[in-house]
Scaffold this motif. Sequence first.
Motif, PDB file in Angstrom:
ATOM      1  N   SER A 107      28.272  45.714  51.549  1.00 43.89           N
ATOM      2  CA  SER A 107      29.575  45.893  50.904  1.00 43.89           C
ATOM      3  C   SER A 107      29.419  46.118  49.403  1.00 43.89           C
ATOM      4  O   SER A 107      30.253  46.793  48.783  1.00 43.89           O
ATOM      5  CB  SER A 107      30.470  44.674  51.155  1.00 43.89           C
ATOM      6  N   LYS A 108      28.365  45.576  48.820  1.00 41.87           N
ATOM      7  CA  LYS A 108      28.112  45.813  47.392  1.00 41.87           C
ATOM      8  C   LYS A 108      27.808  47.287  47.136  1.00 41.87           C
ATOM      9  O   LYS A 108      28.245  47.858  46.139  1.00 41.87           O
ATOM     10  CB  LYS A 108      26.955  44.934  46.915  1.00 41.87           C
ATOM     11  N   PHE A 109      27.046  47.897  48.047  1.00 42.74           N
ATOM     12  CA  PHE A 109      26.766  49.331  47.940  1.00 42.74           C
ATOM     13  C   PHE A 109      28.059  50.127  48.032  1.00 42.74           C
ATOM     14  O   PHE A 109      28.336  51.005  47.209  1.00 42.74           O
ATOM     15  CB  PHE A 109      25.801  49.747  49.048  1.00 42.74           C
ATOM     16  N   TYR A 110      28.868  49.821  49.058  1.00 43.01           N
ATOM     17  CA  TYR A 110      30.117  50.538  49.247  1.00 43.01           C
ATOM     18  C   TYR A 110      31.080  50.312  48.082  1.00 43.01           C
ATOM     19  O   TYR A 110      31.790  51.237  47.661  1.00 43.01           O
ATOM     20  CB  TYR A 110      30.782  50.108  50.548  1.00 43.01           C
ATOM     21  N   ALA A 111      31.131  49.081  47.588  1.00 40.14           N
ATOM     22  CA  ALA A 111      32.011  48.786  46.453  1.00 40.14           C
ATOM     23  C   ALA A 111      31.593  49.600  45.235  1.00 40.14           C
ATOM     24  O   ALA A 111      32.433  50.193  44.549  1.00 40.14           O
ATOM     25  CB  ALA A 111      31.980  47.291  46.136  1.00 40.14           C
ATOM     26  N   GLY A 112      30.288  49.655  44.977  1.00 39.44           N
ATOM     27  CA  GLY A 112      29.799  50.439  43.853  1.00 39.44           C
ATOM     28  C   GLY A 112      30.125  51.913  44.005  1.00 39.44           C
ATOM     29  O   GLY A 112      30.575  52.571  43.054  1.00 39.44           O
ATOM     30  N   ALA A 113      29.915  52.444  45.210  1.00 43.23           N
ATOM     31  CA  ALA A 113      30.209  53.853  45.468  1.00 43.23           C
ATOM     32  C   ALA A 113      31.708  54.130  45.336  1.00 43.23           C
ATOM     33  O   ALA A 113      32.108  55.180  44.815  1.00 43.23           O
ATOM     34  CB  ALA A 113      29.725  54.233  46.862  1.00 43.23           C
ATOM     35  N   SER A 114      32.536  53.193  45.791  1.00 39.71           N
ATOM     36  CA  SER A 114      33.989  53.362  45.699  1.00 39.71           C
ATOM     37  C   SER A 114      34.441  53.383  44.243  1.00 39.71           C
ATOM     38  O   SER A 114      35.238  54.240  43.838  1.00 39.71           O
ATOM     39  CB  SER A 114      34.697  52.230  46.450  1.00 39.71           C
ATOM     40  N   TYR A 115      33.950  52.424  43.468  1.00 44.14           N
ATOM     41  CA  TYR A 115      34.332  52.381  42.055  1.00 44.14           C
ATOM     42  C   TYR A 115      33.855  53.623  41.313  1.00 44.14           C
ATOM     43  O   TYR A 115      34.534  54.115  40.403  1.00 44.14           O
ATOM     44  CB  TYR A 115      33.763  51.128  41.396  1.00 44.14           C
ATOM     45  N   LEU A 116      32.700  54.142  41.695  1.00 43.71           N
ATOM     46  CA  LEU A 116      32.192  55.359  41.074  1.00 43.71           C
ATOM     47  C   LEU A 116      33.148  56.519  41.324  1.00 43.71           C
ATOM     48  O   LEU A 116      33.476  57.286  40.409  1.00 43.71           O
ATOM     49  CB  LEU A 116      30.800  55.679  41.625  1.00 43.71           C
ATOM     50  N   LYS A 117      33.623  56.634  42.558  1.00 48.87           N
ATOM     51  CA  LYS A 117      34.574  57.700  42.887  1.00 48.87           C
ATOM     52  C   LYS A 117      35.896  57.517  42.157  1.00 48.87           C
ATOM     53  O   LYS A 117      36.580  58.496  41.820  1.00 48.87           O
ATOM     54  CB  LYS A 117      34.829  57.727  44.398  1.00 48.87           C
ATOM     55  N   LEU A 118      36.268  56.267  41.911  1.00 48.24           N
ATOM     56  CA  LEU A 118      37.528  55.977  41.232  1.00 48.24           C
ATOM     57  C   LEU A 118      37.417  56.099  39.715  1.00 48.24           C
ATOM     58  O   LEU A 118      38.419  55.983  39.005  1.00 48.24           O
ATOM     59  CB  LEU A 118      38.005  54.568  41.603  1.00 48.24           C
ATOM     60  N   GLY A 119      36.198  56.300  39.220  1.00 47.25           N
ATOM     61  CA  GLY A 119      35.996  56.437  37.777  1.00 47.25           C
ATOM     62  C   GLY A 119      35.862  55.121  37.043  1.00 47.25           C
ATOM     63  O   GLY A 119      35.886  55.090  35.804  1.00 47.25           O
ATOM     64  N   ASP A 120      35.707  54.021  37.778  1.00 45.98           N
ATOM     65  CA  ASP A 120      35.493  52.708  37.165  1.00 45.98           C
ATOM     66  C   ASP A 120      33.986  52.470  37.125  1.00 45.98           C
ATOM     67  O   ASP A 120      33.408  51.814  38.001  1.00 45.98           O
ATOM     68  CB  ASP A 120      36.205  51.625  37.980  1.00 45.98           C
ATOM     69  N   PHE A 121      33.343  52.997  36.092  1.00 50.51           N
ATOM     70  CA  PHE A 121      31.882  53.046  36.064  1.00 50.51           C
ATOM     71  C   PHE A 121      31.239  51.688  35.785  1.00 50.51           C
ATOM     72  O   PHE A 121      30.122  51.435  36.233  1.00 50.51           O
ATOM     73  CB  PHE A 121      31.424  54.092  35.052  1.00 50.51           C
ATOM     74  N   LYS A 122      31.936  50.822  35.074  1.00 47.89           N
ATOM     75  CA  LYS A 122      31.382  49.487  34.816  1.00 47.89           C
ATOM     76  C   LYS A 122      31.284  48.673  36.108  1.00 47.89           C
ATOM     77  O   LYS A 122      30.275  48.006  36.357  1.00 47.89           O
ATOM     78  CB  LYS A 122      32.242  48.745  33.782  1.00 47.89           C
ATOM     79  N   ASN A 123      32.342  48.715  36.911  1.00 50.16           N
ATOM     80  CA  ASN A 123      32.295  47.991  38.183  1.00 50.16           C
ATOM     81  C   ASN A 123      31.337  48.656  39.164  1.00 50.16           C
ATOM     82  O   ASN A 123      30.700  47.973  39.977  1.00 50.16           O
ATOM     83  CB  ASN A 123      33.692  47.887  38.800  1.00 50.16           C
ATOM     84  N   ALA A 124      31.230  49.976  39.086  1.00 46.80           N
ATOM     85  CA  ALA A 124      30.246  50.673  39.917  1.00 46.80           C
ATOM     86  C   ALA A 124      28.848  50.181  39.576  1.00 46.80           C
ATOM     87  O   ALA A 124      28.044  49.870  40.468  1.00 46.80           O
ATOM     88  CB  ALA A 124      30.351  52.181  39.698  1.00 46.80           C
ATOM     89  N   GLU A 125      28.561  50.104  38.292  1.00 49.33           N
ATOM     90  CA  GLU A 125      27.248  49.603  37.842  1.00 49.33           C
ATOM     91  C   GLU A 125      27.028  48.171  38.308  1.00 49.33           C
ATOM     92  O   GLU A 125      25.947  47.828  38.818  1.00 49.33           O
ATOM     93  CB  GLU A 125      27.163  49.670  36.320  1.00 49.33           C
ATOM     94  N   LYS A 126      28.049  47.336  38.158  1.00 52.60           N
ATOM     95  CA  LYS A 126      27.935  45.916  38.528  1.00 52.60           C
ATOM     96  C   LYS A 126      27.498  45.738  39.978  1.00 52.60           C
ATOM     97  O   LYS A 126      26.538  45.010  40.272  1.00 52.60           O
ATOM     98  CB  LYS A 126      29.279  45.227  38.300  1.00 52.60           C
ATOM     99  N   TRP A 127      28.189  46.405  40.901  1.00 50.97           N
ATOM    100  CA  TRP A 127      27.904  46.169  42.316  1.00 50.97           C
ATOM    101  C   TRP A 127      26.655  46.886  42.787  1.00 50.97           C
ATOM    102  O   TRP A 127      25.920  46.362  43.627  1.00 50.97           O
ATOM    103  CB  TRP A 127      29.114  46.558  43.168  1.00 50.97           C
TER     104      TRP A 127
END
Length: 227
Positions: A106-126
């Motif tokens: 889920s951490k991988f998916y969360a990071g990928a989701s945030y990346l698509k949403l343009g939330d790059f800090k949360n993408a990096e975090k997960w």
Amino acid sequence: MAETKNTPVENTRTIEAEDRITGFWQKNSRNIIVGLAAVIIVAGGVAAYKYFIAGPKLQKSDEAIFRAENYFRMDSLQLALNGDAVNPGFLKIIDRYSGTPAANLSKFYAGASYLKLGDFKNAEKWLKDFSTNSVQVNARAKSLLADAYAEQGKKEEAASLYVEAANAFEKDEFNAAEYLFRAGYLYESLGKNKEALDAYKSIKEKYPRTERGFEIDKYLARLGETN
């Protein structure tokens, strides 16, 4: 005259041994019983944990991530992350089922989701918190993390990670060539022409039949490298 009976040496030794054992048990019986009880309790606890807690937890986490993955595939990213009125999303799975494979994925998916949403800090975090033994998934996770770095202006970190992603799973020629190209492009933008050339040359040598391989000569020529 009364007959005198002699106790055999062996019997004497046996009696002495029994006395020692009896004495040892009398002195230490409580500690022995407590110790045995502790072993039984621990063993029973481990078995109970696996049967009553870990097993159902794994099953529930697998069911939960299956539903969240469906939202991810549909590009319903907010629902994938946060869930709906009935099903948890990736963020809740990470919290609720900590320590399970589903929570890690889920951490991988969360990071990928945030990346698509343009939330790059949360993408990096997960994505930084995700780990896997699969070389192919590891390469993909590194490339997504590199994307998050690049979008935040962390060009050097991104370029280095793109190279790692390319080297992590070289059999995937299309993506490996793409990762190397991104690395070269970032290095070039930083004025690190040697590193850029190294990345471009790797594409030409290893992946000449890929899309990036067909066009790499012009990037090499731009940096003064000719055939």
